[in-house]
Design an enzyme around this catalytic site. Structure first.
Site, PDB file in Angstrom:
ATOM      1  CG  ASP A  88     -25.135 -61.028 -61.555  1.00 26.77           C
ATOM      2  OD1 ASP A  88     -26.040 -60.495 -60.864  1.00 26.77           O
ATOM      3  OD2 ASP A  88     -23.931 -60.725 -61.439  1.00 26.77           O
ATOM      4  CD  GLU A 157     -24.075 -57.723 -56.226  1.00 23.38           C
ATOM      5  OE1 GLU A 157     -23.694 -57.200 -55.154  1.00 23.38           O
ATOM      6  OE2 GLU A 157     -23.779 -58.891 -56.531  1.00 23.38           O
TER       7      GLU A 157
END
Length: 452
Positions: A88, A157
């Site tokens: 991400d 994250e």
């Protein structure tokens, strides 16, 4: 000549793969209802197309919806390794100011000056691609690791989401206690230490804790034409000014002392004299680090930064509720509780309600001696022979902190060279890296896996 041509073709293919992955905007957001989950599905299916050997030889489990856990079976049980990254990225919704659009993955320049531009190059799709390229090439050469190797790729994250914790629970359920965990973090950097001209490979052996501290003031509102002596916003502002004027106490934790000694040994003669005596010169070094830069100041204390403010919705109405969010990064040796005590003592106002959310304690310190540290150091030196390898305390938070519950050797190092200008693009405009750096990262992971 044939080998050189094959290497050039392999490098070009690896770069093409990274470009393909950067062009998929896997943006994570705190409000998950705003996430385009179809992009995450697209990313996962694209990996299967780009890395067919990995998907044929390794098992893949999808955890927590989108976190990816690959298992590469080794010849012998136990002594597993986990190589981590996350796919991400932070948002880049507005392309204004970008030299090249953030998700176009444009490559410019030639030779050693070739640069790939785009969100995720450094943080952290570059590492995802480098790991997969290394494994794909090793599989093509018929390599089988001695022990199991896990590839752990988180999906949230950047928002401190649930993926990493779910991955740890899955590994714990399987009885996996890795001898080595390697996540993003430090890098090969230059000109970050006074008097040191050689590049430095800083390997995170721990990371600071984190908590979002909310300061809230609630009181009667009304028309802005007749304000009380102290409005809710003024009371909140006073609390924030008090916090700004009373920083957290400074100290130098043991890993930072070791970093100062290790890197300082390569400094100029006068500075070398000081840095190699860091144990006995703590107070002068604290004074120096407090003034040297924002980064060195953050190395020696818990930091607090006001990141969000909310008050009235109307320009002519008094706020009935004023809120500030203070992002704290908690020093090794301190705690969330100590951070709250300091803020309450400094604010000195019972009408300011102070609470912590998303708290995370500082991580345990992994050893900077022994077999795993030596393995990392020797692998870094094989790829970056001029680099000084040093432990350090990572200032930011990473998914790695969750893995300390199942492994005592958790390290944070991204095997890329990053100039100060490139580091400044993390979470910012014009994120980019040199193509040669990406290729060196592939070589690092391949070398590491071969030595496990």
């Amino acid at each position: 000549m044939e080998e050189e041509a094959a290497a050039r073709h392999s490098d070009a293919l690896a770069l093409d793969h990274l470009q393909t992955l950067i062009r998929i905007p896997t943006v994570s957001r705190l409000d998950e209802s705003l996430i385009e989950w179809s992009r995450f599905d697209e990313f996962t299916s694209t990996l299967a197309l780009l890395y067919p050997r990995v998907h044929a030889a390794l098992s893949l489990d999808i955890v927590d919806g989108y976190a990816l856990l690959f298992r590469w079976h080794g010849r012998s049980p136990g002594d597993e390794t986990v190589l981590m990254a996350h796919y991400d990225v932070v948002a880049a919704d507005d392309a204004t100011g970008w030299t090249h659009p953030p998700f176009d993955a444009v490559v410019t320049g030639s030779g050693a000056d070739r640069i790939i531009w785009g969100r995720g190059t450094l943080d952290d799709k570059g590492a995802v691609a480098a790991i997969l390229e290394a494994v794909e090439s090793l599989l093509g050469a018929g390599f089988v690791p001695e022990h199991d190797v896990y590839l752990s790729f988180g999906h949230n994250e950047e928002t401190a989401g649930s993926g990493a914790a779910a991955l740890v629970r899955e590994l714990e359920h399987r009885g996996v206690h890795p001898r080595l965990v390697l996540d993003e973090g430090g890098a090969v950097v230059e000109k970050v230490f006074p008097g040191v001209s050689r590049p430095t490979a800083v390997v995170g052996v721990s990371e600071k804790g984190m908590a979002n501290i909310t300061l809230t003031v609630e009181q009667s509102g009304g028309h802005a034409s007749t304000p009380p002596r102290l409005t809710a916003t003024a009371r909140l502002a006073r609390a924030l000014v008090r916090l700004e004027r009373r920083p957290f106490p400074a100290s130098i934790p043991a890993p930072t002392i070791e970093m100062i000694r290790t890197i300082g040994a390569h400094s100029t003669p006068l500075l070398r004299f000081v840095f190699t005596r860091a144990d006995t010169l703590r107070l002068p070094l604290i004074a120096l680090f407090a003034r040297l830069s924002d980064e060195t100041n953050a190395m020696i204390r818990t930091t607090a930064a006001v990141t969000q403010l909310r008050a009235s919705d109307s320009a002519n109405a008094l706020a009935e509720r004023a809120v500030a969010v203070v992002n704290t990064r908690i020093a090794i040796g301190s705690s969330v509780a100590a951070t709250l005590r300091h803020i309450r003592r400094v604010v000195r106002d019972p009408l300011v309600v102070i609470e912590a959310s998303t708290p995370s304690e500082p991580s345990p310190v992994s050893p900077s001696t022994g077999a795993m540290w030596q393995l990392l150091s020797e692998t870094i030196s094989a790829v970056y022979p001029r680099a000084i390898v040093s432990p350090y305390v990572m200032l930011g938070a990473s998914d790695a902190r969750h893995f300390t519950s199942i492994s005592s050797h958790v390290y944070r190092f991204t095997p890329f060279e990053m100039s100060s200008a490139e580091r400044a693009t993390l979470h910012a405009i014009d994120e980019r890296m040199h193509v040669s750096t990406f290729l060196s990262g592939i070589r690092f992971y391949r070398t590491l896996i071969e030595r496990l």
